[in-house]
Design a protein around this motif. Sequence first.
Motif, PDB file in Angstrom:
ATOM      1  N   UNK A 236       0.717  -1.144  -0.001  1.00 27.94           N
ATOM      2  CA  UNK A 236       0.123  -0.010  -0.058  1.00 27.94           C
ATOM      3  C   UNK A 236       0.984   1.098  -0.034  1.00 27.94           C
ATOM      4  N   UNK A 237       0.343   2.143  -0.692  1.00 31.24           N
ATOM      5  CA  UNK A 237       1.094   3.617  -0.656  1.00 31.24           C
ATOM      6  C   UNK A 237       2.445   3.501  -1.408  1.00 31.24           C
ATOM      7  N   UNK A 238       2.687   2.482  -2.390  1.00 28.30           N
ATOM      8  CA  UNK A 238       3.941   2.220  -2.975  1.00 28.30           C
ATOM      9  C   UNK A 238       4.383   3.577  -3.473  1.00 28.30           C
ATOM     10  N   UNK A 239       3.515   4.419  -4.157  1.00 26.82           N
ATOM     11  CA  UNK A 239       3.699   5.639  -4.989  1.00 26.82           C
ATOM     12  C   UNK A 239       3.073   6.839  -4.205  1.00 26.82           C
ATOM     13  N   UNK A 240       3.872   7.926  -3.730  1.00 24.57           N
ATOM     14  CA  UNK A 240       3.136   9.144  -3.464  1.00 24.57           C
ATOM     15  C   UNK A 240       3.886  10.236  -3.990  1.00 24.57           C
ATOM     16  N   UNK A 241       3.476  11.316  -3.723  1.00 18.83           N
ATOM     17  CA  UNK A 241       3.926  12.666  -4.438  1.00 18.83           C
ATOM     18  C   UNK A 241       4.186  13.609  -3.324  1.00 18.83           C
ATOM     19  N   UNK A 253      -0.857   6.636  -5.750  1.00 16.22           N
ATOM     20  CA  UNK A 253      -0.979   6.313  -7.254  1.00 16.22           C
ATOM     21  C   UNK A 253      -0.506   4.739  -7.533  1.00 16.22           C
ATOM     22  N   UNK A 254      -0.753   4.475  -8.846  1.00 12.78           N
ATOM     23  CA  UNK A 254      -0.538   3.078  -9.242  1.00 12.78           C
ATOM     24  C   UNK A 254       0.341   3.223 -10.507  1.00 12.78           C
TER      25      UNK A 254
END
Length: 381
Positions: A236-241, A253-254
Amino acid sequence: MRITYAWLLAAIMSPAILASCGGKEDVKQQNPAAMAVPVTAYPVKKQAVTGTDTYPGNIVSLQEVELRPQVSGYITNIFVQDGQRVTKGQKLYEIDRTRYQAAYQQAKANLQSAQANLERNQKDLQRYETLEAREAIAKQQVDYARTNVQTAQAQVAAARAQVSSAANELSYAIITAPFDGVIGISNVRVGAQVSPGQPLLNTIYSMAPIAADFVINEQEVPRFANYMSNPKAQPDSLFTIALNNGQVYPHVGKLITVDRSIGRQSGTTTVRVEFPNPERQLIPGMTVDVRVLNQDIGQQVVIPYKAVTEQLGEYFVYVIQGDSVHQQNVQLGTRFNGNVVVREGLAADQNIVLEGIQKLREGAKVQVGDAAAQQQAPAKR
């Protein structure tokens, strides 16, 4: 006389001999190899870590289209305001339709004329074929009638094509939105003359969802390819900004794609991650930091980064062993708040040198002082 000279010679040489002996003792006592280096120790321990790798990224639209005219004429209407949200099929620009409407009506009239001519020739052929059956007409005249029908059929087909072409040109005079999105600032105003392809009228782009592009080197491609092939295995939350103002974007994001090739000169490729954008907070062209979770998650060995030395691209720390030190190679991970994760090379409860590194070498003697400078920085980002 001889006794006097011997005494004088002894008096002159004795200080030199004593100075020579004393100098050797002083050199021996001042030899750095025989002296213990004062250092400050740091006890290695594990901390809870959420490690991320950060990449500079750019926000891009998943759909973006340049609006250009396909027919010539004058702009007679602009139906939207700059920056307005639009829906698919909504009218945006109108080019003077007068001549295209006339051409369309003329094409329709030509089609009707061709169809009437075809019907007349078909009736003539029917009459001639009836007479032919009674042998009351020359066969050649019947052949001419069949040829006339075929010609009339071709004329009808050509007229229909002309109607379709004229209808297309008439429709091109109205420029509509190809998808739901936001339109930019118009480059033309009412009354401007345009021609096919020129000028650029405006740009329309989608806003939700939206994407962030960032660049990775070829060594990282297997990692992201694994994310692509095993989407359910992604944490979970692999990609954040992280935005430029320091705020963390509230949506995760995915991964949607990794570019098909590696740049020959750069040795890099582009990764695209899709993000929800319900509040339209992300705008195409923005620069952001894309954060990707790495393997440094959970309890990890963490040390102050200033305890690390670099030599020829490798990293080392000095491990205290009794009254001497051993130069230990380490594999580093995530850096944060002046600290760094050590993935390999150290274990908890070992002691390393924190202060005094500059004077050390492999096997050097050390004198460990108080660990007053030990850092207790938080491990989570």
